[in-house]
Motif scaffolding. Structure first.
Motif, mmCIF file in Angstrom:
data_model
loop_
_atom_site.group_PDB
_atom_site.id
_atom_site.type_symbol
_atom_site.label_atom_id
_atom_site.label_comp_id
_atom_site.label_asym_id
_atom_site.label_seq_id
_atom_site.Cartn_x
_atom_site.Cartn_y
_atom_site.Cartn_z
ATOM 1 N N ALA A 170 -10.451 12.960 6.690
ATOM 2 C CA ALA A 170 -10.604 12.791 5.243
ATOM 3 C C ALA A 170 -10.132 11.411 4.796
ATOM 4 C CB ALA A 170 -9.836 13.890 4.501
ATOM 5 N N LEU A 171 -8.994 10.941 5.332
ATOM 6 C CA LEU A 171 -8.496 9.607 4.983
ATOM 7 C C LEU A 171 -9.544 8.539 5.270
ATOM 8 C CD1 LEU A 171 -4.854 9.847 6.393
ATOM 9 C CD2 LEU A 171 -5.470 9.515 4.000
ATOM 10 N N SER A 172 -10.161 8.623 6.438
ATOM 11 C CA SER A 172 -11.181 7.644 6.824
ATOM 12 C C SER A 172 -12.409 7.719 5.932
ATOM 13 C CB SER A 172 -11.587 7.848 8.287
ATOM 14 O OG SER A 172 -10.480 7.597 9.127
ATOM 15 N N GLU A 173 -12.854 8.941 5.636
ATOM 16 C CA GLU A 173 -14.043 9.095 4.789
ATOM 17 C C GLU A 173 -13.818 8.551 3.385
ATOM 18 O OE1 GLU A 173 -16.826 12.089 4.577
ATOM 19 O OE2 GLU A 173 -16.224 13.079 6.430
ATOM 20 N N VAL A 174 -12.658 8.887 2.803
ATOM 21 C CA VAL A 174 -12.360 8.432 1.444
ATOM 22 C C VAL A 174 -12.238 6.908 1.425
ATOM 23 C CG1 VAL A 174 -10.672 8.486 -0.438
ATOM 24 C CG2 VAL A 174 -11.294 10.610 0.731
ATOM 25 N N ALA A 175 -11.497 6.347 2.380
ATOM 26 C CA ALA A 175 -11.316 4.891 2.428
ATOM 27 C C ALA A 175 -12.653 4.167 2.587
ATOM 28 C CB ALA A 175 -10.362 4.521 3.567
ATOM 29 N N ALA A 176 -13.516 4.680 3.460
ATOM 30 C CA ALA A 176 -14.823 4.055 3.669
ATOM 31 C C ALA A 176 -15.669 4.131 2.396
ATOM 32 C CB ALA A 176 -15.553 4.730 4.835
ATOM 33 N N GLY A 177 -15.636 5.276 1.722
ATOM 34 C CA GLY A 177 -16.395 5.424 0.478
ATOM 35 C C GLY A 177 -15.905 4.490 -0.609
ATOM 36 N N VAL A 178 -14.593 4.309 -0.697
ATOM 37 C CA VAL A 178 -14.007 3.402 -1.703
ATOM 38 C C VAL A 178 -14.471 1.973 -1.452
ATOM 39 C CG1 VAL A 178 -11.814 2.392 -2.493
ATOM 40 C CG2 VAL A 178 -12.012 4.867 -2.211
ATOM 41 N N VAL A 179 -14.404 1.538 -0.196
ATOM 42 C CA VAL A 179 -14.799 0.174 0.146
ATOM 43 C C VAL A 179 -16.317 -0.012 0.007
ATOM 44 C CG1 VAL A 179 -14.935 -1.493 2.053
ATOM 45 C CG2 VAL A 179 -12.813 -0.259 1.627
ATOM 46 N N ASP A 180 -17.097 0.954 0.468
ATOM 47 C CA ASP A 180 -18.559 0.842 0.423
ATOM 48 C C ASP A 180 -19.109 0.838 -0.995
ATOM 49 O OD1 ASP A 180 -18.535 0.830 3.166
ATOM 50 O OD2 ASP A 180 -19.253 2.902 3.392
ATOM 51 N N HIS A 181 -18.463 1.578 -1.919
ATOM 52 C CA HIS A 181 -19.041 1.742 -3.254
ATOM 53 C C HIS A 181 -18.173 1.183 -4.376
ATOM 54 C CE1 HIS A 181 -22.166 4.061 -1.359
ATOM 55 N NE2 HIS A 181 -21.238 4.800 -0.765
ATOM 56 N N GLY A 182 -17.013 0.644 -4.056
ATOM 57 C CA GLY A 182 -16.169 0.009 -5.064
ATOM 58 C C GLY A 182 -15.664 0.960 -6.145
ATOM 59 N N LYS A 183 -15.602 2.244 -5.831
ATOM 60 C CA LYS A 183 -15.111 3.239 -6.791
ATOM 61 C C LYS A 183 -13.904 3.958 -6.199
ATOM 62 C CE LYS A 183 -19.721 4.674 -7.508
ATOM 63 N NZ LYS A 183 -20.578 5.825 -7.690
ATOM 64 N N ALA A 184 -13.096 4.574 -7.053
ATOM 65 C CA ALA A 184 -11.891 5.274 -6.602
ATOM 66 C C ALA A 184 -12.233 6.579 -5.901
ATOM 67 C CB ALA A 184 -10.974 5.562 -7.791
ATOM 68 N N GLY A 185 -11.425 6.918 -4.902
ATOM 69 C CA GLY A 185 -11.524 8.190 -4.207
ATOM 70 C C GLY A 185 -10.196 8.910 -4.347
ATOM 71 N N LYS A 186 -10.153 10.151 -3.874
ATOM 72 C CA LYS A 186 -8.923 10.922 -4.018
ATOM 73 C C LYS A 186 -8.786 11.908 -2.867
ATOM 74 C CE LYS A 186 -6.328 13.607 -7.354
ATOM 75 N NZ LYS A 186 -6.258 14.042 -8.746
ATOM 76 N N LEU A 187 -7.537 12.064 -2.378
ATOM 77 C CA LEU A 187 -7.224 13.045 -1.349
ATOM 78 C C LEU A 187 -5.949 13.757 -1.793
ATOM 79 C CD1 LEU A 187 -7.412 12.722 2.420
ATOM 80 C CD2 LEU A 187 -5.283 13.474 1.432
ATOM 81 N N THR A 188 -6.006 15.074 -1.845
ATOM 82 C CA THR A 188 -4.861 15.874 -2.274
ATOM 83 C C THR A 188 -4.504 16.869 -1.180
ATOM 84 O OG1 THR A 188 -5.629 15.727 -4.563
ATOM 85 C CG2 THR A 188 -3.980 17.403 -4.075
ATOM 86 N N ILE A 189 -3.211 16.903 -0.822
ATOM 87 C CA ILE A 189 -2.702 17.882 0.131
ATOM 88 C C ILE A 189 -1.769 18.797 -0.645
ATOM 89 C CG2 ILE A 189 -1.287 18.258 2.189
ATOM 90 C CD1 ILE A 189 -2.146 15.395 3.051
ATOM 91 N N THR A 190 -2.028 20.095 -0.575
ATOM 92 C CA THR A 190 -1.201 21.077 -1.273
ATOM 93 C C THR A 190 -0.587 22.022 -0.246
ATOM 94 O OG1 THR A 190 -2.713 20.979 -3.162
ATOM 95 C CG2 THR A 190 -1.170 22.827 -3.088
ATOM 96 N N LEU A 191 0.723 22.236 -0.349
ATOM 97 C CA LEU A 191 1.420 23.170 0.532
ATOM 98 C C LEU A 191 2.089 24.222 -0.343
ATOM 99 C CD1 LEU A 191 3.178 20.563 2.866
ATOM 100 C CD2 LEU A 191 1.079 21.832 3.345
ATOM 101 N N ASP A 192 1.685 25.484 -0.178
ATOM 102 C CA ASP A 192 2.283 26.609 -0.908
ATOM 103 C C ASP A 192 3.072 27.453 0.082
ATOM 104 O OD1 ASP A 192 1.148 26.091 -3.509
ATOM 105 O OD2 ASP A 192 -0.772 26.794 -2.721
ATOM 106 N N PHE A 193 4.323 27.753 -0.257
ATOM 107 C CA PHE A 193 5.215 28.508 0.620
ATOM 108 C C PHE A 193 5.470 29.899 0.059
ATOM 109 C CE2 PHE A 193 5.964 24.124 1.403
ATOM 110 C CZ PHE A 193 6.486 23.991 2.675
ATOM 111 N N SER A 194 5.442 30.919 0.942
ATOM 112 C CA SER A 194 5.842 32.266 0.546
ATOM 113 C C SER A 194 6.579 32.890 1.722
ATOM 114 C CB SER A 194 4.638 33.117 0.128
ATOM 115 O OG SER A 194 3.707 33.224 1.184
#
Length: 115
Positions: free
Chosen positions: A26-50
């Motif tokens: 995901a990091l690679s895909e988002v970074a490549a998309g940002v550079v290729d298209h000059g627009k912002a990307g986003k990656l969110t990691i969520t950890l829920d504990f129970s």
């Protein structure tokens, strides 16, 4: 003071290493998309504990959600799975329980041979 959870080791243990691999992809895909298209990307990691029952284990729901900029908008993907983990001294997380010293010495708990 107890040793804190090793972050790299923790990420490698989630879903047997598959989650860490998905993050890398995901990091690679988002970074490549940002550079290729000059627009912002986003990656969110969520950890829920129970807590698992009344044990010293937790279920960690790990979710990866990302948006890759494209020529005409964004492309998104998400994945979510659970991994059970042991909680040791000071909250240290591990796939396996901490080793403890022998509770009783041989003198305190002698094995009496059967007749």
């Amino acid at each position: 003071m107890p040793t804190p959870t090793d972050t790299a080791e923790f990420l490698e243990e989630l879903n047997g290493g598959a989650f860490a691999s998905q993050i890398g992809h995901a990091l690679s895909e988002v970074a490549a998309g940002v550079v290729d298209h000059g627009k912002a990307g986003k990656l969110t990691i969520t950890l829920d504990f129970s807590q698992i029952g009344e044990s010293s284990q937790v279920k960690i729901k790990h979710k990866l959600d990302y948006k890759v900029p494209t020529k005409r908008g964004t492309r998104s993907e998400n994945t979510s799975l659970d991994t059970p983990m042991h909680v040791g001294v000071g909250g240290k997380l591990s796939l396996f329980p901490e080793k403890h010293d022998q509770l009783f010495s041989r003198e305190q708990a002698p094995v009496i041979p059967r007749n």
